[in-house]
Design a protein around this motif. Structure first.
Motif, PDB file in Angstrom:
ATOM      1  N   GLU A 225      49.224  36.727  33.472  1.00  0.00           N
ATOM      2  CA  GLU A 225      49.079  37.859  34.390  1.00  0.00           C
ATOM      3  C   GLU A 225      47.743  37.829  35.122  1.00  0.00           C
ATOM      4  O   GLU A 225      47.651  38.232  36.278  1.00  0.00           O
ATOM      5  N   GLU A 226      46.713  37.287  34.476  1.00  0.00           N
ATOM      6  CA  GLU A 226      45.419  37.209  35.146  1.00  0.00           C
ATOM      7  C   GLU A 226      45.358  36.046  36.138  1.00  0.00           C
ATOM      8  O   GLU A 226      44.764  36.159  37.202  1.00  0.00           O
ATOM      9  N   ASN A 227      45.970  34.930  35.789  1.00  0.00           N
ATOM     10  CA  ASN A 227      45.870  33.738  36.630  1.00  0.00           C
ATOM     11  C   ASN A 227      46.959  33.647  37.691  1.00  0.00           C
ATOM     12  O   ASN A 227      46.749  33.040  38.736  1.00  0.00           O
ATOM     13  N   ASN A 229      48.813  36.461  38.680  1.00  0.00           N
ATOM     14  CA  ASN A 229      48.873  37.747  39.392  1.00  0.00           C
ATOM     15  C   ASN A 229      50.280  38.319  39.482  1.00  0.00           C
ATOM     16  O   ASN A 229      50.690  38.850  40.511  1.00  0.00           O
TER      17      ASN A 229
END
Length: 279
Positions: A225-227, A229
């Protein structure tokens, strides 16, 4: 006994002469040797060498002279495997396919098919040619590696894209560096987030059986989810619906999809066209 020994020696010499002529690209000598009625073994072995060297005229000449296009020699390698591993000549591959060769034949030791070889070489044209001819996208080699797992391990984004678009199984695990890992986990461990995104969009699951050392389930969600998006949970629901529909169209998924009259949005959804925009 002496007569038999002499016959065997003549056969060996025939093989040596024919193979040497093929290696030298001496078509004239090859024709002369064919006219002298060589053994079947000599023709078949020479065909393997012609395929390996990417010599289409000699391949055609030898097949027309009676060489077996599906002949197995030296560890179960057929002319198709030889050309896929070495020369990668598309014209020879197409010719052998037109002769009715088994595109899913595998070598004896490594159990790898021509599609495995094409992926390992990173040859996307050869891959698509074999897939169009009915190559098994999910064939497993001696380490249970599918063509997809080889592509992911080598960070070959274009190869991964072709395999997913053609509807391979994105969850089949195999042995990588001594551990049984899924393609998704290999992509994560190699920090290749473009391939990770492709696999998730293709329906890859992060299952408990796939958890490996540094990647817990919560770490997986956080990393993706962070990388990438996007939220994984809603994506999973969408993908499982899409994968279920795609499964119904196996094999030769793309050919069947082209024949169905679908609304544009539905066609785009099922075909997974967004993979073409990942670079």
């Amino acid at each position: 006994m002496l007569v038999n020994d002499l016959g065997t020696m003549d056969c060996v010499l025939d093989n040596v002469r024919m193979i040497a002529a093929v290696q030298e690209n001496n078509a004239r000598l090859v024709k002369q040797l064919i006219e002298s009625e060589p053994s079947q073994s000599s023709l078949d072995s020479s065909l393997c060498w012609a395929a390996r060297l990417g010599n289409l005229p000699l391949v055609i000449l030898l097949v027309e002279a009676g060489a077996n296009p599906d002949y197995e020699v030296w560890g179960g390698y057929t002319p198709l495997l030889w050309v896929a591993i070495f020369s990668g000549c598309i014209e020879i591959v197409n010719f052998l396919i037109s002769c009715g060769v088994n595109v899913n034949h595998c070598s004896l030791k490594r159990k790898q098919t021509a599609l495995h070889a094409a992926v390992i070489k990173g040859d996307t044209r050869l891959m698509q040619c074999l897939i169009d001819a009915g190559a098994d996208l999910d064939a497993k080699d001696y380490l249970c590696k599918t063509p997809l797992l080889h592509a992911v391990q080598r960070n070959l984004l274009d190869c991964v894209k072709i395999l997913i678009l053609n509807n391979c199984n994105v969850n089949t695990a195999g042995f990588v560096n001594g551990a049984r890992l899924s393609p998704l986990l290999v992509a994560l461990l190699q920090s290749n987030f473009e391939i990770t995104k492709m696999l998730i969009l293709g329906g890859a699951k992060f299952e408990q059986m796939s958890i490996f050392q540094t990647f817990t389930l919560s770490h997986f969600y956080k990393t993706v989810e962070e990388n990438l998006n996007f939220e994984v949970r809603p994506i999973y629901l969408k993908q499982q619906c899409r994968v279920s529909i795609r499964e119904l169209l196996k094999p030769q998924f793309l050919n069947k999809l082209k024949q169905i009259d679908l609304p544009p949005l539905m066609r785009e959804f099922i075909s997974m066209s967004e993979l073409n925009y990942i670079t």
